[in-house]
Design an enzyme around this catalytic site. Structure first.
Site, short mmCIF file in Angstrom:
data_model
loop_
_atom_site.label_atom_id
_atom_site.label_comp_id
_atom_site.label_asym_id
_atom_site.label_seq_id
_atom_site.Cartn_x
_atom_site.Cartn_y
_atom_site.Cartn_z
CB CYS A 1 34.92 36.41 35.95
SG CYS A 1 36.27 37.31 35.56
CB CYS B 1 40.80 31.46 33.88
SG CYS B 1 39.81 32.06 32.82
N1 DGL Z 1 37.06 33.99 32.55
C1 DGL Z 1 37.59 35.14 33.50
C2 DGL Z 1 38.19 34.12 34.82
O1 DGL Z 1 37.70 33.41 35.34
C3 DGL Z 1 38.79 35.98 32.85
C4 DGL Z 1 38.85 35.88 31.23
C5 DGL Z 1 39.34 37.06 30.77
O2 DGL Z 1 38.58 37.79 30.36
O3 DGL Z 1 40.49 37.17 30.82
O4 DGL Z 1 39.03 34.87 35.15
#
Ligand code: DGL
Length: 215
Positions: free
Chosen positions: A70, A176
């Site tokens: 994340c 993301c």
């Molecule tokens: N998958 C996450 C990232 O890489 C965040 C997505 C979210 O929950 O807004 O930032």
């Protein structure tokens, strides 16, 4: 047996799990998501830390290392989490440095959540590695919900990608892990005008190094 924990707010982390499975087939992977509190991309650093710490604490009990799959959590909290947890953490963050090195037009685009773009770590990456490079940050704030809800809207993606390509971006950073699921669409919509990059390979290399596994 190597035990690897993987954490994300939602399905973004699964793209990372798939890639780790391919590269380290012998590992046991424990994947945890915090769907209850999704999206992480609109939260403050303190909220992110407080939500993720208990989950990561649990995950650290059975695993040799944890991949923070994340960008939002990595860019906002990785240092605090490293100090609080007993196992190595491998983070994922927008590939600003490689993008700035690769661009010929001196224009790059970073697609990431609002919380990633607002983080001090991201500001540092930009100031350190993207001096003299224009960095476009298209509004992708609705992409996590779109991908979680399986309602991928190609027109929405085309509009953002056309806009950054029209402004000269020749490298698009997927900052993301949710966006990994639309990587092919982003690449198709870039229509050869920009390359699309994301950090899964460097993360796996780092993971192997930390776990002392052969390359
Ligand atoms: N998958 C996450 C990232 O890489 C965040 C997505 C979210 O929950 O807004 O930032």
């Amino acid at each position: 047996m190597t035990n690897i924990g993987v954490f994300d707010s939602g399905v973004g982390g699964l793209s990372v799990v798939n890639a780790i499975k391919k590269s380290i087939p012998s590992a046991r992977i424990e994947y945890v998501e915090d769907r209850e509190n999704l999206p992480y991309g609109n939260k403050t650093p303190d909220q992110l830390y407080n939500l993720s710490l208990p989950i990561l604490n649990k995950l650290s009990k059975n695993n040799d290392a944890i991949v923070i799959a994340c960008n939002t959590l990595t860019t906002n909290c990785i240092e605090r989490l490293r100090s609080a947890l007993p196992v190595p953490l491998i983070g994922m963050e927008p590939m600003v440095k490689p993008a700035a090195e690769q661009t010929k037009t001196k224009v790059i685009a970073v697609c990431a959540t609002p919380a990633t773009l607002a983080s001090q770590r991201y500001a540092w990456l930009r100031n350190t590695y993207a001096k003299g490079v224009e960095v476009i940050e298209p509004d992708c704030s609705d992409w996590t919900a779109m991908i979680e809800g399986n309602t991928v809207d190609r027109d929405n993606i085309r509009e953002r990608i056309d806009n950054v390509c029209d402004r000269g971006a020749d490298v698009i950073v997927l900052g993301c892990t949710h966006y990994h699921w639309i990587e092919d669409i982003v690449r198709e919509e870039a229509k050869g005008r920009a390359t699309v990059i994301q950090p899964i390979q460097p993360v796996i290399t780092q993971l192997k190094r930390v776990l002392k596994l052969p390359d």
